[in-house]
Enzyme design. Structure first.
Site, PDB file in Angstrom:
ATOM      1  N   SER A 175      35.288  36.391  44.183  1.00 51.34           N
ATOM      2  CA  SER A 175      36.678  36.017  44.499  1.00 51.34           C
ATOM      3  C   SER A 175      36.903  36.171  45.999  1.00 51.34           C
ATOM      4  CB  SER A 175      37.617  36.967  43.745  1.00 51.34           C
ATOM      5  OG  SER A 175      38.933  36.855  44.213  1.00 51.34           O
ATOM      6  N   TYR A 188      40.413  45.747  41.960  1.00 53.90           N
ATOM      7  CA  TYR A 188      39.851  44.405  41.784  1.00 53.90           C
ATOM      8  C   TYR A 188      39.064  44.000  43.043  1.00 53.90           C
ATOM      9  CZ  TYR A 188      39.774  39.364  40.683  1.00 53.90           C
ATOM     10  OH  TYR A 188      39.388  38.065  40.428  1.00 53.90           O
TER      11      TYR A 188
HETATM   12  N1  LIG Z   1      42.009  33.149  38.002  1.00 54.32           N
HETATM   13  C1  LIG Z   1      41.916  33.384  39.302  1.00 54.32           C
HETATM   14  O1  LIG Z   1      42.879  33.215  40.074  1.00 54.32           O
HETATM   15  C2  LIG Z   1      40.598  33.815  39.903  1.00 54.32           C
HETATM   16  C3  LIG Z   1      40.433  33.758  41.281  1.00 54.32           C
HETATM   17  C4  LIG Z   1      39.225  34.157  41.843  1.00 54.32           C
HETATM   18  C5  LIG Z   1      38.212  34.619  41.017  1.00 54.32           C
HETATM   19  N2  LIG Z   1      38.405  34.680  39.683  1.00 54.32           N
HETATM   20  C6  LIG Z   1      37.313  35.202  38.852  1.00 54.32           C
HETATM   21  O2  LIG Z   1      36.852  34.162  38.013  1.00 54.32           O
HETATM   22  C7  LIG Z   1      36.337  34.732  36.801  1.00 54.32           C
HETATM   23  C8  LIG Z   1      36.964  34.011  35.624  1.00 54.32           C
HETATM   24  O3  LIG Z   1      38.365  34.209  35.699  1.00 54.32           O
HETATM   25  P1  LIG Z   1      39.388  33.341  34.846  1.00 54.32           P
HETATM   26  O4  LIG Z   1      40.496  32.985  35.750  1.00 54.32           O
HETATM   27  O5  LIG Z   1      38.681  32.277  34.098  1.00 54.32           O
HETATM   28  O6  LIG Z   1      39.928  34.492  33.859  1.00 54.32           O
HETATM   29  P2  LIG Z   1      40.262  34.406  32.307  1.00 54.32           P
HETATM   30  O7  LIG Z   1      41.062  35.631  32.003  1.00 54.32           O
HETATM   31  O8  LIG Z   1      40.794  33.083  31.960  1.00 54.32           O
HETATM   32  O9  LIG Z   1      38.807  34.542  31.650  1.00 54.32           O
HETATM   33  C9  LIG Z   1      38.061  35.731  31.721  1.00 54.32           C
HETATM   34  C10 LIG Z   1      37.201  35.830  30.472  1.00 54.32           C
HETATM   35  O10 LIG Z   1      36.462  37.064  30.552  1.00 54.32           O
HETATM   36  C11 LIG Z   1      36.455  37.626  29.258  1.00 54.32           C
HETATM   37  N3  LIG Z   1      36.221  39.061  29.308  1.00 54.32           N
HETATM   38  C12 LIG Z   1      37.056  40.021  29.772  1.00 54.32           C
HETATM   39  N4  LIG Z   1      36.503  41.228  29.587  1.00 54.32           N
HETATM   40  C13 LIG Z   1      35.289  41.022  29.004  1.00 54.32           C
HETATM   41  C14 LIG Z   1      34.249  41.878  28.567  1.00 54.32           C
HETATM   42  N5  LIG Z   1      34.366  43.198  28.651  1.00 54.32           N
HETATM   43  N6  LIG Z   1      33.134  41.318  28.036  1.00 54.32           N
HETATM   44  C15 LIG Z   1      33.034  39.967  27.912  1.00 54.32           C
HETATM   45  N7  LIG Z   1      33.982  39.115  28.302  1.00 54.32           N
HETATM   46  C16 LIG Z   1      35.100  39.637  28.831  1.00 54.32           C
HETATM   47  C17 LIG Z   1      37.837  37.312  28.687  1.00 54.32           C
HETATM   48  O11 LIG Z   1      37.885  37.429  27.284  1.00 54.32           O
HETATM   49  C18 LIG Z   1      38.022  35.887  29.185  1.00 54.32           C
HETATM   50  O12 LIG Z   1      37.524  34.960  28.261  1.00 54.32           O
HETATM   51  C19 LIG Z   1      36.670  36.224  36.855  1.00 54.32           C
HETATM   52  O13 LIG Z   1      35.543  36.943  37.261  1.00 54.32           O
HETATM   53  C20 LIG Z   1      37.746  36.310  37.899  1.00 54.32           C
HETATM   54  O14 LIG Z   1      37.782  37.576  38.529  1.00 54.32           O
HETATM   55  C21 LIG Z   1      39.560  34.286  39.091  1.00 54.32           C
END
Ligand SMILES: NC(=O)c1ccc[n+]([C@@H]2O[C@H](COP(=O)([O-])OP(=O)(O)OC[C@H]3O[C@@H](n4cnc5c(N)ncnc54)[C@H](O)[C@@H]3O)[C@@H](O)[C@H]2O)c1
Length: 307
Positions: A175, A188
């Site tokens: 991120s 985070y």
């Molecule tokens: N959404 C944003 O703004 C953003 C920005 C930058 C980076 N990210 C990163 O992108 C990645 C995906 O984020 P997203 O936006 O799709 O989030 P999201 O919440 O839509 O999806 C995250 C997924 O991870 C799964 N998860 C959580 N804990 C878990 C565990 N212990 N074991 C297995 N699975 C688990 C959840 O069930 C979910 O399906 C993450 O690493 C997040 O930090 C997100």
């Protein structure tokens, strides 16, 4: 006494560095593209958001998909949609990536039932979104376990086979929060800084081991409209937009295809990161305040809890 050979060599390095900087920032020259067909791709956190979108983008490309998540319903739906999108082989596992034993157990199952994973996408992530002193210890532990430690255990489980074959790709969905600290997001940020440091270090290890067939892509997106950061708004959406998950997934798939080591989305992050490296802290604070990044977590709501 000047050492002209040393100066000439340094100038050559500088020229090379400058060239790489420009090339990476503006993607001037398209890199050779590799094919996905036949690869075994494991995606953690595949039940929602970016994980699901990446699975759907990869589905028609002839890969075998291995989907890991704790959300079984969501993962089943990703599997269904992936098959609808053309995937022939999809394997779904319940895996709690925050639990080392579970990661090793599910990894053994995957090796027996599917084969050696050749593309590992560490995507599962969680966020608390509170001031650090208000964040419960158990949730801070969880953030580090899912966003960072899970990467350690999945690498331990799957990288040996990649090294043996001198073939593989390690994708770390980090991120922008891993490039710069922020208010109400300390744990985070720490977890994402660590994830980047870890992925970068293993990439260096692969290079020193001469296992250059094992590639790394580190992805640093700004806020994406998946629900994870619901409520967070960009002050200047034209310059720093909230990102569409499908677009982010497309960029990830294409970065892996081109063996791109680092991917910042949107592109302005390259510029902000570059400035952060040499501007005084007060200037950076002013800049971030101008872009509304300093207090953007004030409106954070996050994903509503499932009943
Ligand atoms: N959404 C944003 O703004 C953003 C920005 C930058 C980076 N990210 C990163 O992108 C990645 C995906 O984020 P997203 O936006 O799709 O989030 P999201 O919440 O839509 O999806 C995250 C997924 O991870 C799964 N998860 C959580 N804990 C878990 C565990 N212990 N074991 C297995 N699975 C688990 C959840 O069930 C979910 O399906 C993450 O690493 C997040 O930090 C997100």
């Amino acid at each position: 006494m000047f050492n002209f050979r040393c100066i000439k060599k340094s100038l050559q390095y500088l020229k090379f560095l400058f060239f790489l900087l420009i090339e990476n920032t503006f993607c001037l020259f398209s890199r050779p593209k590799k094919y996905y067909a036949g690869e075994i791709v494991l995606i953690t956190g595949s039940a929602n958001g970016i994980g699901r979108q990446v699975a759907l983008k990869l589905a028609p490309l002839g890969v075998t998909l291995v989907l890991w998540d704790i959300d079984d319903e969501g993962n089943k739906e990703t599997s269904r949609l992936a098959q609808q999108n053309g995937a022939n082989r999809v394997f779904v596992y319940h895996c709690d990536c925050s639990n080392r034993e579970d990661v090793y157990e599910q990894a053994d199952k995957v090796k027996k039932e599917v084969g050696d994973v050749s593309i590992l996408i560490n995507n599962a992530g969680v966020v608390i979104g509170k001031r650090f002193l208000d964040s419960p210890d158990s949730l801070v532990d969880k953030t580090m376990a899912v966003n960072t430690m899970a990467h350690f255990w999945t690498y331990k489980a799957f990288v040996p086979a990649m090294i043996a074959a001198n073939h593989g790709h390690l994708v770390s969905i980090a991120s922008c929060a891993g490039l710069c600290g922020g208010s109400q997001i300390a744990d985070y940020c720490a977890s994402k800084f660590a994830a980047i440091g870890f992925a970068e270090s293993i990439d260096m290890e692969m290079r020193t081991l001469k296992k250059t067939g094992v590639k790394t892509t580190i992805v640093c997106p700004f806020v994406i409209n998946t629900g994870m950061f619901d409520g967070v708004k960009s002050k200047w959406p034209r310059v720093l937009p909230s990102l569409d998950p499908e677009y982010v997934a497309e960029r990830i798939v294409s970065a892996v295809r081109q063996n791109q080591e680092i991917l910042f989305i949107p592109r302005i992050i390259y510029v902000l990161y570059f400035l952060k490296c040499f501007l005084p802290v007060k200037a950076i604070v002013l800049l971030f305040d101008y872009f509304g990044v300093l207090d953007c977590m004030n409106t954070f709501k996050g994903r509503p809890k499932k009943e």
